[in-house]
Write a protein that holds these residues in place. Sequence first.
Motif, PDB file in Angstrom:
ATOM      1  N   PHE A   1     -71.421  10.182   0.554  1.00  0.00           N
ATOM      2  CA  PHE A   1     -71.843   9.875  -0.810  1.00  0.00           C
ATOM      3  C   PHE A   1     -72.645   8.579  -0.882  1.00  0.00           C
ATOM      4  CE2 PHE A   1     -70.643   7.664  -4.885  1.00  0.00           C
ATOM      5  CZ  PHE A   1     -71.624   8.292  -5.646  1.00  0.00           C
ATOM      6  N   THR A   2     -72.155   7.511  -0.253  1.00  0.00           N
ATOM      7  CA  THR A   2     -72.822   6.217  -0.396  1.00  0.00           C
ATOM      8  C   THR A   2     -74.115   6.125   0.417  1.00  0.00           C
ATOM      9  OG1 THR A   2     -71.378   5.274   1.327  1.00  0.00           O
ATOM     10  CG2 THR A   2     -70.703   4.995  -0.975  1.00  0.00           C
ATOM     11  N   TRP A   3     -74.365   7.095   1.287  1.00  0.00           N
ATOM     12  CA  TRP A   3     -75.647   7.184   2.001  1.00  0.00           C
ATOM     13  C   TRP A   3     -76.603   8.164   1.318  1.00  0.00           C
ATOM     14  CZ3 TRP A   3     -73.318   7.868   7.623  1.00  0.00           C
ATOM     15  CH2 TRP A   3     -72.794   6.640   8.051  1.00  0.00           C
ATOM     16  N   VAL A   4     -76.262   8.634   0.138  1.00  0.00           N
ATOM     17  CA  VAL A   4     -77.013   9.704  -0.516  1.00  0.00           C
ATOM     18  C   VAL A   4     -78.498   9.369  -0.680  1.00  0.00           C
ATOM     19  CG1 VAL A   4     -76.437   8.913  -2.858  1.00  0.00           C
ATOM     20  CG2 VAL A   4     -77.047  11.319  -2.472  1.00  0.00           C
ATOM     21  N   ASP A   5     -78.833   8.126  -0.940  1.00  0.00           N
ATOM     22  CA  ASP A   5     -80.245   7.778  -1.141  1.00  0.00           C
ATOM     23  C   ASP A   5     -81.056   7.887   0.143  1.00  0.00           C
ATOM     24  OD1 ASP A   5     -79.868   7.349  -3.828  1.00  0.00           O
ATOM     25  OD2 ASP A   5     -79.639   5.173  -3.647  1.00  0.00           O
ATOM     26  N   GLN A   6     -80.381   7.892   1.301  1.00  0.00           N
ATOM     27  CA  GLN A   6     -81.079   8.060   2.573  1.00  0.00           C
ATOM     28  C   GLN A   6     -81.367   9.534   2.895  1.00  0.00           C
ATOM     29  OE1 GLN A   6     -78.601   5.308   2.457  1.00  0.00           O
ATOM     30  NE2 GLN A   6     -80.568   4.348   2.036  1.00  0.00           N
ATOM     31  N   TRP A   7     -80.510  10.450   2.410  1.00  0.00           N
ATOM     32  CA  TRP A   7     -80.683  11.857   2.775  1.00  0.00           C
ATOM     33  C   TRP A   7     -81.103  12.762   1.614  1.00  0.00           C
ATOM     34  CZ3 TRP A   7     -77.682  15.018  -0.123  1.00  0.00           C
ATOM     35  CH2 TRP A   7     -76.437  14.563  -0.572  1.00  0.00           C
ATOM     36  N   TYR A   8     -81.095  12.245   0.390  1.00  0.00           N
ATOM     37  CA  TYR A   8     -81.257  13.114  -0.780  1.00  0.00           C
ATOM     38  C   TYR A   8     -82.592  13.855  -0.805  1.00  0.00           C
ATOM     39  CZ  TYR A   8     -80.721  14.757  -5.577  1.00  0.00           C
ATOM     40  OH  TYR A   8     -80.601  15.549  -6.687  1.00  0.00           O
ATOM     41  N   ASP A   9     -83.657  13.261  -0.287  1.00  0.00           N
ATOM     42  CA  ASP A   9     -84.978  13.900  -0.312  1.00  0.00           C
ATOM     43  C   ASP A   9     -85.234  14.787   0.908  1.00  0.00           C
ATOM     44  OD1 ASP A   9     -85.653  12.711  -2.739  1.00  0.00           O
ATOM     45  OD2 ASP A   9     -86.414  10.898  -1.757  1.00  0.00           O
TER      46      ASP A   9
END
Length: 291
Positions: A237-245
């Motif tokens: 969850f807290t790494w979401v901005d790294q994998w979201y795209d």
Amino acid sequence: MLTKEYRIAMPLTVEEYQIGQLYMIARHSLEQSQGGEGVEVVENRECTEDEENMDDNQKMFLKQRESHKKGQYTEKRIHLSSRLPYWLQAVTPRVFYVIEKSWNFYPYTITEYTCSFLPKFRVEIYTKFEDNSGTSENVFNVPEDEYPQIAVDHIDIAFDEIQPKHFKEDEDPKTFKSVKTNRGPLIEGWRITDKPLMCSYKLVHASFEVWGFQTKVEDFIHKCIREVLLLGHRQAFTWVDQWYDMNLEAVREYEKQLQEETNQKVLNDIPEPDSCEVKIETPQKDVSEID
């Protein structure tokens, strides 16, 4: 054998978590590998639900799926000699690893852990992902007379206590705010109020059928598994901005790249075994004192 069911709610959708899970496992493996210890990827390939290396129960579980597309089979060696409890280090060879086999037919997965040095050791994890907060009962179709005997553990990624050595401020769901999804921080009651919500349902069988060791070792295995599940889902969850795209193709390429880096870190520093003979030393602590 000790069986428990874990339910881990996440502020994501099942579709989103397919990417997040792959990203998290690849990155976590790299971060945890150093000095000849960590995760070595032996094989990573497409597979079908009728693989010869699966038993009948595993095949039956996968046949519940509505979609019968090919899955992904991964085999790993987890090198962890110095990370074992002291009493177990005393009876294991200096070069020691656990074999992990995983069949990923998302949203169904199976993972098993075995060790040739400890033939009585086996862990089997059945996973199903659903878009809810963990409210479904008996998603694994355990016989009705057996299911009440299985303890169900709801893991809260925000408020369950994590070991201090694993805590990182930027991986704390209680304070993390996603820029790309605007999700977080997670506050008390988030598993009821937040949207979207999904749940990882995991049925875990832990077996170490050795007289005098079984109960404490199986309890210890579940303690370790719970900690890994808590840490891994917090990171996803807290790494979401790294994998979201990322799409599936992009995250598979990322996975391949990090697996190569991880293998290099682990294999370059693995010591040569002293001999094929295993020297059994007398532990300095009672076997009941599991680290």
